[in-house]
Design an enzyme around this catalytic site. Sequence first.
Site, PDB file in Angstrom:
ATOM      1  N   GLU A  35      -2.209  -3.476   3.991  1.00 59.38           N
ATOM      2  CA  GLU A  35      -3.449  -2.850   4.485  1.00 59.38           C
ATOM      3  C   GLU A  35      -4.395  -3.847   5.152  1.00 59.38           C
ATOM      4  OE1 GLU A  35      -5.423  -0.405   1.562  1.00 59.38           O
ATOM      5  OE2 GLU A  35      -7.003   0.161   2.981  1.00 59.38           O
TER       6      GLU A  35
ATOM      7  N   LYS B   4      -7.400 -11.851  -6.509  1.00 54.98           N
ATOM      8  CA  LYS B   4      -8.859 -11.945  -6.585  1.00 54.98           C
ATOM      9  C   LYS B   4      -9.380 -11.730  -8.006  1.00 54.98           C
ATOM     10  CE  LYS B   4     -12.792 -10.029  -4.133  1.00 54.98           C
ATOM     11  NZ  LYS B   4     -13.226  -8.920  -3.293  1.00 54.98           N
TER      12      LYS B   4
ATOM     13  N   ARG C  77      -3.243   7.373   9.341  1.00 50.03           N
ATOM     14  CA  ARG C  77      -1.971   7.080   8.662  1.00 50.03           C
ATOM     15  C   ARG C  77      -1.337   8.341   8.084  1.00 50.03           C
ATOM     16  NH1 ARG C  77      -0.800   6.131   3.342  1.00 50.03           N
ATOM     17  NH2 ARG C  77      -3.012   6.001   2.812  1.00 50.03           N
TER      18      ARG C  77
ATOM     19  N   SER D 218       1.992   3.888   3.553  1.00 51.53           N
ATOM     20  CA  SER D 218       1.404   2.560   3.307  1.00 51.53           C
ATOM     21  C   SER D 218       2.245   1.709   2.363  1.00 51.53           C
ATOM     22  CB  SER D 218      -0.026   2.677   2.789  1.00 51.53           C
ATOM     23  OG  SER D 218      -0.081   3.579   1.724  1.00 51.53           O
ATOM     24  N   LEU D 219       2.772   2.303   1.296  1.00 53.98           N
ATOM     25  CA  LEU D 219       3.620   1.502   0.403  1.00 53.98           C
ATOM     26  C   LEU D 219       4.861   1.045   1.180  1.00 53.98           C
ATOM     27  CD1 LEU D 219       3.412   3.486  -2.992  1.00 53.98           C
ATOM     28  CD2 LEU D 219       2.127   1.464  -2.324  1.00 53.98           C
TER      29      LEU D 219
ATOM     30  N   GLU E 209       4.498  15.822   1.548  1.00 55.78           N
ATOM     31  CA  GLU E 209       3.051  15.637   1.654  1.00 55.78           C
ATOM     32  C   GLU E 209       2.620  16.083   3.047  1.00 55.78           C
ATOM     33  OE1 GLU E 209       2.002  11.637   0.442  1.00 55.78           O
ATOM     34  OE2 GLU E 209       2.565  12.034  -1.624  1.00 55.78           O
TER      35      GLU E 209
ATOM     36  N   HIS F 226     -10.586   5.958   1.936  1.00 49.21           N
ATOM     37  CA  HIS F 226      -9.301   5.738   1.263  1.00 49.21           C
ATOM     38  C   HIS F 226      -8.516   4.548   1.807  1.00 49.21           C
ATOM     39  CE1 HIS F 226      -5.810   6.818  -1.085  1.00 49.21           C
ATOM     40  NE2 HIS F 226      -5.060   7.067  -0.025  1.00 49.21           N
TER      41      HIS F 226
ATOM     42  N   TYR G  33      -3.206   1.966  -7.741  1.00 50.47           N
ATOM     43  CA  TYR G  33      -3.812   3.302  -7.813  1.00 50.47           C
ATOM     44  C   TYR G  33      -3.082   4.345  -6.979  1.00 50.47           C
ATOM     45  CZ  TYR G  33      -7.652   0.998 -10.168  1.00 50.47           C
ATOM     46  OH  TYR G  33      -8.399   0.299 -11.069  1.00 50.47           O
TER      47      TYR G  33
ATOM     48  N   GLN H  84      -0.801   7.143  -5.980  1.00 52.57           N
ATOM     49  CA  GLN H  84      -0.197   8.161  -6.838  1.00 52.57           C
ATOM     50  C   GLN H  84       1.048   8.776  -6.216  1.00 52.57           C
ATOM     51  OE1 GLN H  84      -3.397  11.007  -7.332  1.00 52.57           O
ATOM     52  NE2 GLN H  84      -4.284   9.877  -9.042  1.00 52.57           N
TER      53      GLN H  84
ATOM     54  N   GLY I 227      -0.801  -7.166  -4.309  1.00 51.69           N
ATOM     55  CA  GLY I 227      -0.411  -5.757  -4.236  1.00 51.69           C
ATOM     56  C   GLY I 227       1.034  -5.693  -3.765  1.00 51.69           C
TER      57      GLY I 227
ATOM     58  N   HIS J 252      -9.697  10.170   2.365  1.00 49.65           N
ATOM     59  CA  HIS J 252      -8.767  11.060   1.654  1.00 49.65           C
ATOM     60  C   HIS J 252      -9.496  12.366   1.376  1.00 49.65           C
ATOM     61  CE1 HIS J 252      -5.888  12.606  -1.207  1.00 49.65           C
ATOM     62  NE2 HIS J 252      -5.078  11.604  -0.924  1.00 49.65           N
TER      63      HIS J 252
ATOM     64  N   ALA K 253       2.509  -5.537  -0.853  1.00 56.98           N
ATOM     65  CA  ALA K 253       2.965  -6.386   0.255  1.00 56.98           C
ATOM     66  C   ALA K 253       3.091  -7.837  -0.218  1.00 56.98           C
ATOM     67  CB  ALA K 253       1.986  -6.277   1.430  1.00 56.98           C
TER      68      ALA K 253
ATOM     69  N   ARG L  30      -4.290  14.259   7.525  1.00 57.62           N
ATOM     70  CA  ARG L  30      -5.369  13.945   6.590  1.00 57.62           C
ATOM     71  C   ARG L  30      -6.753  13.926   7.248  1.00 57.62           C
ATOM     72  NH1 ARG L  30      -3.764   9.034   2.737  1.00 57.62           N
ATOM     73  NH2 ARG L  30      -2.375  10.550   1.790  1.00 57.62           N
TER      74      ARG L  30
HETATM   75  C1  SIN Z   1      -1.961  10.266  -2.394  1.00 58.34           C
HETATM   76  O1  SIN Z   1      -1.240  10.312  -3.389  1.00 58.34           O
HETATM   77  O2  SIN Z   1      -2.515  11.254  -1.926  1.00 58.34           O
HETATM   78  C2  SIN Z   1      -2.171   8.970  -1.705  1.00 58.34           C
HETATM   79  C3  SIN Z   1      -1.014   8.710  -0.883  1.00 58.34           C
HETATM   80  C4  SIN Z   1      -1.378   7.922   0.329  1.00 58.34           C
HETATM   81  O3  SIN Z   1      -2.504   7.479   0.482  1.00 58.34           O
HETATM   82  O4  SIN Z   1      -0.512   7.789   1.180  1.00 58.34           O
END
Ligand code: SIN
Length: 483
Positions: free
Chosen positions: A354, A32, A365, A370-371, A110, A329, A42, A44, A11, A222, A13, A269
């Site tokens: 993660e 894996k 978080r 995370s990215l 966000e 999530h 995944y 977004q 991924g 999430h 990291a 969140r």
């Molecule tokens: C999302 O697009 O809602 C996920 C983003 C995240 O988990 O930080």
Amino acid sequence: MIYDYIIVGAGIAGLNAARLIPKDKKVLVLCKKSPWECNTFYAQGGIATAVDDSDIPAHIQDTLTAGANYNNVKAVEVLSKNSLEGIENLIDNGLEFDLNEKGELAFTKEAAHSRSRILHADGDATGRMMHLFLMTQLEHEIQTNAVVNDLLIEDGICYGVQYFTSETEQKVAYSHNTILASGGIGSIYKYHTNSTAIAGEVQGIIAEKGLELKDMEMMQFHPTVFKGTSFARKALLSEALRGEGAHVVDENGYRFLYDYHKDAELAPRDVVSRSIFDYNRKTGLGVFLSFDTFDKKYFRKRFPNIYANFDDLGYDLPFEKVPISPAFHYAMGGIATDLNAKVKGVKNLYAIGEASCIGVHGANRLASNSLLEGIVFSKVAVEDSIKEEFTIDKSNYSKIIKSYTRNKNIDKLIKDELRKLMWESAGIVRNMGSLEESLQKIDNFLEEEVGRLLFLRLLTAKSILRAAIDRKESLGAHFIKDF
Ligand code: SIN
């Protein structure tokens, strides 16, 4: 042969670590399944970053506030202070983030961010675009369908890894440095947004070795995932939708989130997930995400993938509202590391992304951190390993290499039961009685002759339940309510 580095996971990291390791080093990346079966693919909404130097204090503060101030402040400072350089390096190497009409980086907002500071790519396919970019940069050896089943650790030194290459075959690879970037634990929950490859086995190995897993009770749900399919993996409706004006409503169109928090959809969140869970439980009313504040043309340009996915599912966005529910999530907890991303108690073993817990996310978080964590701490780990120049002497490893059975017939039944138990007891709202009961059941499962992978998952699940039981008071994503 001894590799200079083994990286477990492909991924953001793991691949960014591979990108930063000098090309003359011998590196093996193990993944894996296929490389795109990771949570990065995944993702977004986007990647958070301080917008400029003056935004660093606010980014730090937002991260701490969302994390219920349970974060490791030093780790949060490293994250934010290195965000600008990390993003610049990606852009300089060819990663294209979306731009606004003036040709400048387009920042979106966000939940729980005090300003717009999220970068995105291909609208709502940020993770996929970043993953693709990192794959194109990969110049080291990668092995797919390599499922790690053990770490060769003796006297505080990691000599390498052992992994399945098929149902019955396994291999051993030795390395001077091992970097764990194997992701979180999604598939041990009944409903989740994760890649189905993500099941927390490496965390189980860490538990088995008596090494530290930290904050395992801190599991993030999430708030807005599509409710309309029966699959365990649920389609995400990005936080960026709420950041740009989507509303959570009940079946009568009522925006009930204001009854729970002044920031409604833009509250942290954990608060939004819990409010949806509670409202649905109390009223029995269905909960929906409504997009009626969006202009059609803008929506389809800004969220092209969500638009297309939901078109396939029979929804005409932004005109129709979509039934939602929270789902598992992200794991804030994971393999405990120091500030150099080094696994506590092992000289040449690192954990990033993660899979790890450096303390950056605290009890909840902040969206899109995370990215960024993957980018920043992969660099920290690589730089530390280069500085340390640690080398193993393979002949010092004296433990017997075990031969494991990957799966057994009984596994499927227990796996399904485990996912249900975790969803129901270590979920959005927890109670001590049900946590204790689940822990007992998991102890019973561990007495069975299960396959190696399920055994490891059970150890990980056990560590989540144990940590949840040990934390008697609610904090962030860990919410205790006896009912
Ligand atoms: C999302 O697009 O809602 C996920 C983003 C995240 O988990 O930080």
